[in-house]
Scaffold this motif. Structure first.
Motif, PDB file in Angstrom:
ATOM      1  N   UNK A  34       0.830  -1.206   0.000  1.00  0.00           N
ATOM      2  CA  UNK A  34       0.000   0.000   0.000  1.00  0.00           C
ATOM      3  C   UNK A  34       0.864   1.254   0.000  1.00  0.00           C
ATOM      4  N   UNK A  35       1.987   1.222   0.725  1.00  0.00           N
ATOM      5  CA  UNK A  35       2.904   2.361   0.741  1.00  0.00           C
ATOM      6  C   UNK A  35       3.419   2.639  -0.672  1.00  0.00           C
ATOM      7  N   UNK A  36       3.772   1.595  -1.381  1.00  0.00           N
ATOM      8  CA  UNK A  36       4.281   1.760  -2.749  1.00  0.00           C
ATOM      9  C   UNK A  36       3.208   2.363  -3.649  1.00  0.00           C
ATOM     10  N   UNK A  37       1.977   1.881  -3.511  1.00  0.00           N
ATOM     11  CA  UNK A  37       0.877   2.428  -4.319  1.00  0.00           C
ATOM     12  C   UNK A  37       0.611   3.889  -3.953  1.00  0.00           C
ATOM     13  N   UNK A  38       0.666   4.209  -2.654  1.00  0.00           N
ATOM     14  CA  UNK A  38       0.421   5.584  -2.219  1.00  0.00           C
ATOM     15  C   UNK A  38       1.520   6.523  -2.722  1.00  0.00           C
ATOM     16  N   UNK A  39       2.767   6.054  -2.731  1.00  0.00           N
ATOM     17  CA  UNK A  39       3.863   6.876  -3.255  1.00  0.00           C
ATOM     18  C   UNK A  39       3.628   7.202  -4.729  1.00  0.00           C
ATOM     19  N   UNK A  40       3.139   6.212  -5.477  1.00  0.00           N
ATOM     20  CA  UNK A  40       2.840   6.440  -6.886  1.00  0.00           C
ATOM     21  C   UNK A  40       1.699   7.441  -7.041  1.00  0.00           C
ATOM     22  N   UNK A  41       0.698   7.349  -6.149  1.00  0.00           N
ATOM     23  CA  UNK A  41      -0.430   8.283  -6.211  1.00  0.00           C
ATOM     24  C   UNK A  41       0.032   9.705  -5.911  1.00  0.00           C
ATOM     25  N   UNK A  42       0.961   9.869  -4.972  1.00  0.00           N
ATOM     26  CA  UNK A  42       1.487  11.195  -4.673  1.00  0.00           C
ATOM     27  C   UNK A  42       2.253  11.766  -5.867  1.00  0.00           C
ATOM     28  N   UNK A  43       3.026  10.914  -6.514  1.00  0.00           N
ATOM     29  CA  UNK A  43       3.769  11.361  -7.687  1.00  0.00           C
ATOM     30  C   UNK A  43       2.814  11.849  -8.776  1.00  0.00           C
ATOM     31  N   UNK A  44       1.727  11.093  -8.986  1.00  0.00           N
ATOM     32  CA  UNK A  44       0.753  11.473 -10.006  1.00  0.00           C
ATOM     33  C   UNK A  44       0.047  12.770  -9.641  1.00  0.00           C
ATOM     34  N   UNK A  45      -0.030  13.077  -8.322  1.00  0.00           N
ATOM     35  CA  UNK A  45      -0.679  14.314  -7.874  1.00  0.00           C
ATOM     36  C   UNK A  45       0.285  15.490  -7.863  1.00  0.00           C
ATOM     37  N   UNK A  46       1.551  15.268  -8.270  1.00  0.00           N
ATOM     38  CA  UNK A  46       2.508  16.360  -8.345  1.00  0.00           C
ATOM     39  C   UNK A  46       3.435  16.488  -7.164  1.00  0.00           C
ATOM     40  N   UNK A  47       3.363  15.550  -6.208  1.00  0.00           N
ATOM     41  CA  UNK A  47       4.278  15.564  -5.064  1.00  0.00           C
ATOM     42  C   UNK A  47       5.472  14.684  -5.423  1.00  0.00           C
ATOM     43  N   UNK A  48       6.674  15.259  -5.569  1.00  0.00           N
ATOM     44  CA  UNK A  48       7.825  14.493  -6.072  1.00  0.00           C
ATOM     45  C   UNK A  48       8.435  13.564  -5.029  1.00  0.00           C
ATOM     46  N   UNK A  52      14.767   5.638  -2.967  1.00  0.00           N
ATOM     47  CA  UNK A  52      16.173   5.411  -3.265  1.00  0.00           C
ATOM     48  C   UNK A  52      16.645   4.149  -2.555  1.00  0.00           C
ATOM     49  N   UNK A  53      17.577   3.439  -3.194  1.00  0.00           N
ATOM     50  CA  UNK A  53      18.113   2.211  -2.628  1.00  0.00           C
ATOM     51  C   UNK A  53      19.425   2.493  -1.899  1.00  0.00           C
ATOM     52  N   UNK A  54      19.889   1.499  -1.157  1.00  0.00           N
ATOM     53  CA  UNK A  54      21.181   1.627  -0.492  1.00  0.00           C
ATOM     54  C   UNK A  54      21.044   1.998   0.972  1.00  0.00           C
ATOM     55  N   UNK A  55      22.220   2.159   1.623  1.00  0.00           N
ATOM     56  CA  UNK A  55      22.237   2.428   3.066  1.00  0.00           C
ATOM     57  C   UNK A  55      21.559   3.742   3.408  1.00  0.00           C
ATOM     58  N   UNK A  56      21.663   4.721   2.541  1.00  0.00           N
ATOM     59  CA  UNK A  56      21.033   6.018   2.795  1.00  0.00           C
ATOM     60  C   UNK A  56      19.761   6.182   1.984  1.00  0.00           C
ATOM     61  N   UNK A  57      19.188   5.053   1.592  1.00  0.00           N
ATOM     62  CA  UNK A  57      17.997   5.093   0.746  1.00  0.00           C
ATOM     63  C   UNK A  57      16.744   5.363   1.536  1.00  0.00           C
ATOM     64  N   UNK A  58      15.631   4.910   0.991  1.00  0.00           N
ATOM     65  CA  UNK A  58      14.336   5.191   1.585  1.00  0.00           C
ATOM     66  C   UNK A  58      13.593   6.208   0.745  1.00  0.00           C
ATOM     67  N   UNK A  59      12.509   6.729   1.290  1.00  0.00           N
ATOM     68  CA  UNK A  59      11.687   7.690   0.557  1.00  0.00           C
ATOM     69  C   UNK A  59      12.139   9.115   0.865  1.00  0.00           C
ATOM     70  N   UNK A  60      12.231   9.927  -0.173  1.00  0.00           N
ATOM     71  CA  UNK A  60      12.648  11.322  -0.066  1.00  0.00           C
ATOM     72  C   UNK A  60      11.751  12.173  -0.953  1.00  0.00           C
ATOM     73  N   UNK A  61      11.701  13.473  -0.624  1.00  0.00           N
ATOM     74  CA  UNK A  61      11.121  14.446  -1.544  1.00  0.00           C
ATOM     75  C   UNK A  61      12.252  15.051  -2.364  1.00  0.00           C
ATOM     76  N   UNK A  62      11.924  15.574  -3.526  1.00  0.00           N
ATOM     77  CA  UNK A  62      12.939  16.208  -4.370  1.00  0.00           C
ATOM     78  C   UNK A  62      13.597  17.351  -3.602  1.00  0.00           C
ATOM     79  N   UNK A  63      14.906  17.565  -3.786  1.00  0.00           N
ATOM     80  CA  UNK A  63      15.617  18.629  -3.068  1.00  0.00           C
ATOM     81  C   UNK A  63      14.914  19.975  -3.220  1.00  0.00           C
ATOM     82  N   UNK A  64      14.728  20.657  -2.085  1.00  0.00           N
ATOM     83  CA  UNK A  64      14.119  21.981  -2.101  1.00  0.00           C
ATOM     84  C   UNK A  64      12.606  21.991  -2.104  1.00  0.00           C
TER      85      UNK A  64
END
Length: 366
Positions: A34-48, A52-64
């Motif tokens: 559900x988290x993955x689907x919700x992230x996609x829904x936010x992207x479609x609504x204009x929320x970037x 990201x993968x790796x040790x410092x990965x996870x979910x982020x918003x676009x810089x700024x």
């Protein structure tokens, strides 16, 4: 429902960059899918939102990027203004700071939202202490609260109650104070013993990690930790509310250090939960046998001490008979004798003009 969850997810990612799908799933009480689907829904609504993968990965918003979803709705402002507990803030020495923060927040709200927030304060009030108790803040509570805020190691001295009327004993412990809890008008400190901070299995049947709960009104002294120790590194995964919910029931049971055998009428059995703590009642009812020929039920009742059991069971009058221990039975027998002497009919007849309820020989028995 989903719209509120999407807003919350965006705010979580904004305030805590790098949250994994698993962490977001726990916060939102949904599945990782559900988290993955919700992230996609936010992207479609204009929320970037991006993953990201790796040790410092996870979910982020676009810089700024900052969401514009932080405007409070009236219902949210009402809830926020209801979340404070004035008496608790006063006990902690934080009432002035809370008033200032509330004024600052009020100044930032739209007029319609401000009116909703102020209306909630006029309509609802939480009074934490129980009836017939004079609330009082423990003298050392503000100092202990400061130690909690600053993650400061302290040496805590407190009076540990004795068993079955024995005197209290003075004990000192070096602890990491993690939090404070206000329960039914009584403050408790949740702390971890400094020399047990790395325990995982516990010792002597005690919980792992050396966690302890102390009544703050029994704390007699606070001092800086010996040996130059200053602050501790707080466990980032510690959740005070979850810890209290898990341990408070165990704590209540740990106070039940003695057992009283009693025989109750049906009415006394029905009334037992109103005079005895819940954990004690649960254990007592589990030990109860079937009613005898007279309808009386015998059970083993856990109690904090004989003094506490005496005060609690006295409220049931003749609908309870204490069978053991013998010392407690003797106390009830003496009380019954004093009451019988006080209320016998001939006592009033032999003392014309005596005040109502007054009987010869009763003065020393009250």
């Amino acid at each position: 429902m989903r719209a509120a969850r999407l807003i919350r997810m965006a705010l979580l990612v904004q305030s805590n960059p790098g949250l994994t799908a698993a962490a977001l799933a726990r916060e939102l009480d949904v599945s990782e899918r559900t988290v993955i689907r919700d992230a996609q829904a936010l992207q479609e609504a204009g929320v970037p939102v991006r993953s990201e993968r790796g040790r410092t990965g996870g979910y982020h918003l676009a810089p700024g990027y900052r969401t514009r979803l932080t405007t409070l709705r009236p219902s949210e402002a009402e809830t926020l203004f209801l979340s404070g507990l004035p008496s608790a803030l006063r006990d902690l020495g934080l009432s002035d700071a809370a008033d200032t923060a509330r004024l600052k927040l009020t100044a930032t709200l739209l007029p319609s939202v401000r009116a909703a927030a102020e209306a909630s304060v006029r309509r609802f009030h939480l009074d934490a202490p129980a009836w017939f108790r004079e609330p009082s803040a423990p003298e050392l509570l503000p100092e202990l609260a400061r130690a909690v805020w600053s993650d400061r190691i302290v040496e805590l001295s407190y009076a540990r109650p004795g068993r079955d009327g024995s005197p209290a004993s003075a004990v000192s412990r070096v602890v990491e104070p993690y939090g404070l809890v206000l329960k039914a008008g009584t403050w408790y400190a949740v702390a971890r013993l400094r020399d047990r901070a790395d325990d995982t299995a516990g010792k002597g049947g005690e919980p792992g990690g050396g966690w302890r709960t102390y009544r703050v009104d029994r704390v007699t002294a606070l001092a800086p930790a010996p040996g130059g120790q200053d602050v501790f590194v707080r466990d980032a995964h510690f959740d005070l509310a979850a810890h209290w919910e898990e341990r408070s029931y165990e704590f209540a049971r740990a106070l039940l250090r003695t057992t009283v055998t009693v025989r109750l009428t049906a009415w006394g059995l029905d009334r037992l939960p109103s005079v005895v703590d819940g954990a004690a009642v649960e254990d007592a009812l589990a030990s109860a046998g079937p009613p005898d020929d007279g309808g009386l039920v015998t059970l083993a009742l856990p109690a904090e001490s004989e003094d506490v059991a005496y005060d609690q069971l006295a409220r049931l009058g003749a609908d309870v008979e204490v069978l053991a221990p013998a010392s407690l039975r003797t106390r009830f027998r003496e009380r019954a004798g004093a009451l019988a002497a006080l209320y016998r009919p001939e006592a009033k007849e032999a003392a014309p003009g005596a005040a109502p309820g007054e009987a010869p020989g009763a003065e020393g028995q009250r």
